[in-house]
Enzyme design. Sequence first.
Site, PDB file in Angstrom:
ATOM      1  CE  LYS A  80      -4.493   1.007   0.209  1.00  0.00           C
ATOM      2  NZ  LYS A  80      -5.570   0.312  -0.532  1.00  0.00           N
ATOM      3  N   GLY A 179     -20.442   6.870   4.056  1.00  0.00           N
ATOM      4  CA  GLY A 179     -19.379   7.159   3.096  1.00  0.00           C
ATOM      5  C   GLY A 179     -19.893   7.094   1.677  1.00  0.00           C
ATOM      6  CB  VAL A 183     -16.598   2.252  -3.298  1.00  0.00           C
ATOM      7  CG1 VAL A 183     -17.216   0.901  -2.943  1.00  0.00           C
ATOM      8  CG2 VAL A 183     -15.305   2.045  -4.077  1.00  0.00           C
TER       9      VAL A 183
END
Length: 353
Positions: A80, A179, A183
């Site tokens: 990452k 959120g 996505v």
Amino acid sequence: MPIQSVTFDGRPQRLLAFQDPVSRASGLIAIDSTALGPATGGCRLWPYDDNVAMLRDVQRLARGMSYKNAIAGLPLGGGKSVIRRPAGDFDRVALFRALGRALNEFGGDYLVAEDVGTTTGDMQVARSVSPYVFGLPVSGGSAGGDPSPWTALGVFLSLEILLARRGRSVAGSRIAVQGLGSVGADLCRRLHAAGASLVVADVNERAVAELRATVPAKIAAPGTIHGIEADVFAPCALGAGLNGTTIPEIRAGIVVGAANNQLATPADADLLHRRGILYGPDYVVNAGGIINVAAEYLGLTTGEVADQVARIGPRLSALLDRAEAERITPSAAADATARDILASASKGRSGLP
């Protein structure tokens, strides 16, 4: 700064810190495992409070990518990258050129794509100075481009599986989504099309307004949406949102969402279980995006991506069956499965499911 050898949760990682004086940005790249192939994971751009928070995030995310790629059956390891977003205006091109130069230090051991706060355009800039960049715009039927729709699809399919285990379907269910990034918003559109009613929250008021322009939804405060009475709570923001404070307040019987590292600590999986909440382990259900990135790297088609993402639901079902049989949490079953795959690969066996 040279690549460093560090330890995270009892296992070694490789860590590279980089800086860009033009954009005033600093970043980290962590490689957790290359047992199955080159470490792969997105680049996150976020206004971290300090370097300690940035380090903690990149290490946890890299470990999660090792498990995610292993469970998904991909020939990829875990890694990452994170960048501390500068305050105010900054030179975005200079920033992602700096990321590209940092990638080159690993010589192909780490492959990057977009993540929270980054875009396909950012990846094109990084690609201009490094060949180790994916998530690029697609051409023809080739895999690639923004991975977020594939992530949302995998979460949607997982949500269907979990609801079915409770004797319900998406149609008529109430879903609380925390959120509304790429996505989360995509997931909401899929849920609405399937007949769900939605309650949504995001710290970005513009994101809420944009979603409600096309999808009917009630609005909750970001800090309280986990406590909304619903059939499913879907965390699609940042990690560690499932913790000793929030879990006792959850009023949904199912938790499944796109956020990475949702559990603040491993003990929080037990807390969910004791409350009778059915949990879909994050790195199992949100693997659609990395499946698309892997397909781009391997030269596959969008049809092949769709086939692989469709396996997320059955894979989740198998893990839930294992958890029930062994009387462990779904998270423990997923972790054990991932560790078995990685250990087998490290000994020279394929270990892929």
